[in-house]
Design an enzyme around this catalytic site. Sequence first.
Site, short mmCIF file in Angstrom:
data_model
loop_
_atom_site.label_atom_id
_atom_site.label_comp_id
_atom_site.label_asym_id
_atom_site.label_seq_id
_atom_site.Cartn_x
_atom_site.Cartn_y
_atom_site.Cartn_z
N GLY A 29 45.77 32.96 29.16
CA GLY A 29 44.54 33.31 28.45
C GLY A 29 44.69 33.04 26.96
O GLY A 29 43.77 32.53 26.30
N ARG B 134 50.03 31.56 23.46
CA ARG B 134 51.04 31.53 24.54
C ARG B 134 51.21 30.09 25.03
O ARG B 134 52.31 29.67 25.38
CB ARG B 134 50.67 32.46 25.69
CG ARG B 134 51.85 32.75 26.63
CD ARG B 134 51.48 33.67 27.79
NE ARG B 134 50.72 34.79 27.32
CZ ARG B 134 49.69 35.32 27.97
NH1 ARG B 134 49.32 34.87 29.14
NH2 ARG B 134 49.03 36.34 27.46
N ARG C 186 47.45 29.99 36.75
CA ARG C 186 47.23 30.95 35.66
C ARG C 186 48.49 31.75 35.43
O ARG C 186 49.14 32.21 36.39
CB ARG C 186 46.06 31.88 36.00
CG ARG C 186 45.96 33.06 35.08
CD ARG C 186 44.63 33.76 35.14
NE ARG C 186 44.77 35.15 34.71
CZ ARG C 186 45.03 35.54 33.47
NH1 ARG C 186 45.20 34.65 32.50
NH2 ARG C 186 45.15 36.82 33.18
N GLU D 87 43.39 42.22 35.83
CA GLU D 87 43.32 41.21 34.77
C GLU D 87 41.88 40.75 34.70
O GLU D 87 41.00 41.43 35.21
CB GLU D 87 44.33 40.09 35.02
CG GLU D 87 44.25 39.42 36.37
CD GLU D 87 43.22 38.33 36.45
OE1 GLU D 87 42.17 38.58 37.10
OE2 GLU D 87 43.44 37.22 35.93
N SER E 102 51.86 44.08 31.67
CA SER E 102 52.03 44.38 30.24
C SER E 102 51.76 45.84 29.91
O SER E 102 52.12 46.31 28.83
CB SER E 102 51.11 43.49 29.40
OG SER E 102 49.76 43.73 29.76
N ASP E 103 51.12 46.56 30.85
CA ASP E 103 50.82 47.97 30.62
C ASP E 103 50.55 48.64 31.96
O ASP E 103 50.35 47.96 32.96
CB ASP E 103 49.62 48.13 29.68
CG ASP E 103 48.41 47.37 30.17
OD1 ASP E 103 48.30 46.17 29.86
OD2 ASP E 103 47.60 47.95 30.91
O1 LIG Z 1 47.25 37.63 28.94
P1 LIG Z 1 46.02 36.95 29.41
O2 LIG Z 1 46.30 35.68 30.14
O3 LIG Z 1 44.98 36.72 28.32
O4 LIG Z 1 45.36 37.93 30.50
C1 LIG Z 1 44.93 39.26 30.28
O5 LIG Z 1 44.89 39.66 28.92
C2 LIG Z 1 43.54 39.65 28.43
C3 LIG Z 1 43.15 41.04 28.03
O6 LIG Z 1 43.97 41.53 27.04
C4 LIG Z 1 42.69 39.10 29.56
O7 LIG Z 1 42.52 37.73 29.40
C5 LIG Z 1 43.51 39.46 30.77
O8 LIG Z 1 43.25 38.75 31.93
O1 LIG Z 2 43.00 42.65 31.67
C1 LIG Z 2 44.01 43.33 31.43
C2 LIG Z 2 45.23 42.75 31.02
C3 LIG Z 2 46.31 43.54 30.76
N1 LIG Z 2 46.18 44.87 30.92
C4 LIG Z 2 45.03 45.44 31.31
O2 LIG Z 2 44.96 46.64 31.42
N2 LIG Z 2 43.97 44.66 31.55
#
Ligand SMILES: O=P(O)(O)O[C@H]1O[C@H](CO)[C@@H](O)[C@H]1O
Ligand SMILES: O=c1cc[nH]c(=O)[nH]1
Length: 237
Positions: free
Chosen positions: A20, A24, A87, A179, A203-204
Site C-alpha cells: 500500500g 515500502r 499484495r 486490512e 502490525s497491530d
Molecule cells: O500496509 P498497507 O499495505 O498500506 O496495508 C494496510 O495499511 C493501511 C492502513 O494503515 C491500509 O492500506 C491497510 O490495508
Molecule cells: O487496515 C489495517 C491495517 C493495519 N492494521 C489495522 O488495524 N488495519
Amino acid sequence: MSIHIGAKEGEIARTVLLPGDPLRAKFIAETFLQDVVCYNEVRGMFGFTGTYQGKRVSVQGTGMGMPSISIYVNELITEFKVQNLIRIGTCGAMQEDIHLKDVILAMSTSTDSNMNKLRFNNMDYAPTANFSLLMKAYNNAQKLGVPVRVGNILSTDTFYGDEPDDWKHWAKFGVLAVEMEAAALYTLAAKFNVRALGIMTVSDSFITHEITTSEERQKTFRNMIEIALETALELED
Ligand SMILES: O=P(O)(O)O[C@H]1O[C@H](CO)[C@@H](O)[C@H]1O
Ligand SMILES: O=c1cc[nH]c(=O)[nH]1
C-alpha cells in the site's frame, strides 16, 4: 503509459509486488532488487522494476483502500499485461492466537465494502486467492522457516470504524485479521483471469492493543517480502 502509471511499454514485469505504501515499494526495490529502474512517480505512487536472483520483478505502491488499489490493478493488468499480483501489506490481528509480526496468507477475504454489491447486483461474491500462488507462498514460507497463518481476512473500507467493537463479529466467525485492499485485488484478478495473493504482516492487535515499533516492522516485513520474492522466482512470465 496509462492514466496513473507513467511506465513505457515493457517497463513493468509480469509479476508485481503491491505494498500500500509507496515508500515500502522504494525500500523493497533498494534493499532486495538489482538493476532497479523507477518507472512511475505519478502522484508519488512509486513503481520500480529490477531483478531478484536474475528474475524480473516490479514493485508498485497502491495507496490505501479498495478504490485506490483498483485503479493500479486495473491499469497493471489491462495496459501492462501483468499476470501475477502479490499484495504485501500490514494488517490488524483479530484473534488471540495471532501476534504482532505474524505473517498471514489470505486464502479468502470478507468485506464491508459495497464495491462487489454494485458489481454483482447486490449479490455476494467470494474473493479468493489464486491457489497456485497460495501454495507456492506457503511452501516458500516453510522453506524460509517463517510460520504463517492461512485463512479468511477482512478487507474494510473504514480504518476508523464508528463502534469500537465492530470487529468482534468478524472475529467470532474466524476472520484472522483486517486490512483494506485484498478483496478488490482478488476480484479484479478473477475478472481478468490473472493470479493474485495477499501476504500480510500483523502490525497491530485489536486484542492486546499492541503496535509494532518501526524497527520491528522493518525486520518482520523482510519475512513477508522474502516469501513474495521467492514465490516470484517460481512464476512463469
Ligand atoms: O500496509 P498497507 O499495505 O498500506 O496495508 C494496510 O495499511 C493501511 C492502513 O494503515 C491500509 O492500506 C491497510 O490495508
Ligand atoms: O487496515 C489495517 C491495517 C493495519 N492494521 C489495522 O488495524 N488495519
